[in-house]
Write an enzyme that holds these catalytic residues in place. Structure first.
Site, PDB file in Angstrom:
ATOM      1  N   VAL A 130     -22.251  32.362-124.388  1.00  0.00           N
ATOM      2  CA  VAL A 130     -21.262  33.451-124.405  1.00  0.00           C
ATOM      3  C   VAL A 130     -21.163  34.051-125.804  1.00  0.00           C
ATOM      4  O   VAL A 130     -20.914  33.338-126.777  1.00  0.00           O
ATOM      5  CB  VAL A 130     -19.870  32.958-123.967  1.00  0.00           C
ATOM      6  CG1 VAL A 130     -18.867  34.107-123.989  1.00  0.00           C
ATOM      7  CG2 VAL A 130     -19.921  32.320-122.593  1.00  0.00           C
ATOM      8  N   LYS A 203     -20.699  35.698-118.441  1.00  0.00           N
ATOM      9  CA  LYS A 203     -19.973  35.214-119.618  1.00  0.00           C
ATOM     10  C   LYS A 203     -18.468  35.112-119.335  1.00  0.00           C
ATOM     11  O   LYS A 203     -17.800  34.174-119.771  1.00  0.00           O
ATOM     12  CB  LYS A 203     -20.231  36.144-120.792  1.00  0.00           C
ATOM     13  CG  LYS A 203     -21.700  36.161-121.223  1.00  0.00           C
ATOM     14  CD  LYS A 203     -21.975  37.340-122.153  1.00  0.00           C
ATOM     15  CE  LYS A 203     -23.449  37.444-122.505  1.00  0.00           C
ATOM     16  NZ  LYS A 203     -23.779  38.749-123.126  1.00  0.00           N
TER      17      LYS A 203
END
Lengths: 435, 435
Positions: A130, A203
């Site tokens: 992420v 994400k």
């Protein structure tokens, strides 16, 4: 000084960045980790001219790494979800810890992988999955651990942010900005994954899982891309004091968790509204700390390697501690996770809206629109109306609404589009104050 | 679920915030920590009406907490450096881990305390000592562990940032903005600590120690406050495309480490230039990750409590691991620290400068100034000259210089002030591009 033995699978952009940074900063890393962190094997289908692996043991059979008894930590950087899943499961079955930068793998198969890792008493670290080099996983899972996190909103796809920035700053169309992004290597030949929000959804779901202590719920994310954003919407947003950003938003409400990726108007005075180009940023609101923001490069060889190495060091340092002495994989200990069914359908979410209506300039249109909105319990908070362009008959009417339920807004849009003075579909973009 | 037993010393703003947040979020905290985190004793000279401690064991003798065999972790929130130092040393001698929010204590006595903790095999956690609720210590020490950190720059005093923001946005003088800050409780009756940069210097030195793996060097920080900043300097900076912020800056150079706190012009397009009011932000530049920024509330009861609790959870989770399985106190393992003598004297640092010169409007002044600068190897990169105000004889000449050594700039300023056309001292503010 003890040595921790690393096996790296995948020698693409992130793999070569990781090998390079580990070599360049090996002294610093050892001083911080208290251990020598040594790459004992690399599995890659081919060499990468961007990094020198001549002194390393490189195999073309990546599963050799997962089965190598000399490897303590397997670093999965091959991407994809089929072979990668099998590779990670093999490493776990062999009692190895895993570090991965693979957002799709974690978002789609994380629940299964975490269960397998827990079973074997090993860990999976995924900071690099992420927002590239931004330590957002660590911040959510450790730094903000005292908070009940209420919401988060992130610019978590650099390609999309680059395109929106170019459209605003240079007056480009979406297509022109996309071509520019492709020419610069920021966007793939097939840009769907980035511009349609799938990458951002991966994400978002990982961050939401950590923020709210819930299982990964990738198939419950509402996803809308930026390909429908027009130059004039960016200009009108500017006039109203807003910027359009492609946000991933997760919010805890009384009725359930909102998980959504879509273009969003945000007030230009917010710091996150001023995050431009390929940069990423995540704004997190905790009940104790209030708003915090994390900004940095969301992609790139060395920025992502920075996150991979942070994970390697964390895992290396706690290689032999009891599993309950490590940070829990999913942020909370097993058995404390919330329910997947808590995700709110998009029709039930509430936000404000920007609407652009193309109307024939007939008296009465605005009062009809206002009545339709009012009947749905939606009030109009701002309105701009421009003269029609030289050879245009249609007048663009732009308005901002109060907060409303998505289903009510949709009903209002349907009724407005049915008016005989309205010729084109209503453009509708959600608005968040992020206050 | 095991229990970790906490003793809290100090029940002021942060102490009461910590007690309140721990009570409110106890379920979340236990789920994330995998342990029940229980306050077994509080030491405080008096109760605090902002928090209910009626169900807790409260003693007026804070050293009772440091000597209480039922306490695993002592949380020092009394402030100051005399009693606090003794309290922490007592807790360490008794084999307790310590969590503290005390920036002065760590900045001034950290080297001694860390050595004592290492001797006893316990840890000292101090996330709350820098930038309140922002997890900057964790980011520097763990999240960016793969990087060689090149520099960092932070808005790390909310009071000062509030004053500068008010001066810019409302055209207030320093004194007016300070009075406003005092009325709102953002500034103390004696504001020296905040506006003269001592508080920022404490925080800077802690971050620099972690970023560069060097001992804490508080007495080597150059510190300059904001009380000399005039409204017109903020306006001229605006005209030139800059904002004035009170920054703490640490930079690794070939000649040594720069450690300095001073007002600074930064380009307004930088995200950190747009951090306003009492908010804090730290920009960190790592060789692999590039620039990352961390933003949030730098003070306040619950924001600071957020950081205290993050530390408590980290310590609780690793209570019984070996010391080398914990993150090193000072970022790097003992023996890998750099040298204190590496700090560069201020006269040797290099930056660009903003200068405001009040000159009699005589021909030739500018060419004299330009020659003086040129003789010192300083070139002038931008210049604005306004008409003198109605009843003013002096013309303000504002210029931006190229990068120069502080000692050369000082020599140029001395020579300019010696010109007979120059009546007032030259105003000089450093400029950083933060690119």
């Amino acid at each position: 000084m003890p040595t921790v033995r690393i096996g790296i699978c995948g020698l693409g952009t992130v793999g070569s960045g990781t090998v390079n940074v580990m070599a360049r900063n090996c002294e610093e890393i050892a001083a911080r980790c208290g251990r020598k962190v040594e790459i004992v094997q690399i599995g890659a289908r081919r060499d990468n001219p961007d990094c020198d692996t001549s002194h390393l043991d490189v195999t073309r059979e990546i599963f050799e790494v997962a089965n190598n008894p000399d490897v303590d930590v397997l670093v999965e950087l091959i991407g994809g979800t089929t072979v990668a899943r099998e590779l990670v499961l093999t490493a776990i079955a062999n009692g190895k810890h895993v570090v991965t930068a693979n957002k799709a793998l974690i978002a789609e198969y994380g629940n299964e992988l975490f269960a397998a890792a827990a079973e074997q008493g090993v860990t999976i670290a995924y900071e690099a999955a992420v927002a590239g080099g931004i330590p957002i996983i660590k911040s959510l899972r450790e730094g903000l651990v005292g908070n009940r996190i209420q919401w988060l909103a992130g610019i978590i796809n650099g390609t999309g942010n680059y395109i929106l920035t170019e459209m605003r700053e240079k007056g480009r169309s979406f297509q022109e900005a996309l071509s520019q992004a492709q020419a610069l290597g920021y966007a793939e030949a097939d840009p769907t994954f980035d511009v349609e929000g799938i990458d951002a959804a991966h994400k978002l779901v990982i961050m939401a899982s950590l923020a709210f202590g819930m299982p990964l719920a990738f198939d419950k994310v509402y996803t809308e891309g930026i390909s429908g954003i027009a130059r004039e919407d960016i200009q009108y947003a500017d006039e109203l004091g807003y910027r359009i950003k492609h946000l991933g938003i997760a919010r805890r409400t009384e009725d359930g968790v909102e998980l959504r990726v879509h273009p969003t108007l945000i007030p230009q005075r917010r710091l996150i509204a001023n995050v431009n180009g390929v940069m990423n940023a995540v704004l997190v609101y905790g009940d104790a700390v209030g708003p915090t923001l994390y900004y940095g490069a969301g992609a790139g060889a060395e920025a992502t390697a920075s996150a991979v190495i942070a994970d390697i060091v964390d895992v290396a340092r706690t290689l032999n501690v009891r599993p309950d002495q490590r940070v829990p994989l999913a942020g909370v200990t097993q058995g404390s996770q919330g329910n997947l069914d808590d995700v709110l359908p998009m029709s039930e979410t509430k936000t404000s809206y920007y609407m652009r209506i193309s109307a024939h300039d007939k008296p009465g249109v605005m009062s009809q629109v206002a009545k339709i909105c009012s009947d749905q319990g939606i009030s109009i908070e701002a309105l701009i109306q421009h003269e029609p362009a030289e050879d245009e008959e249609l007048v663009p009417v732009v308005l901002l609404t109060s907060r409303a339920r998505e289903s009510q807004l949709q009903e209002a849009v349907n009724q407005i589009e049915a008016l005989d003075t309205i010729q084109a579909p209503v453009v509708r973009i959600r608005v968040e104050s992020l206050g």
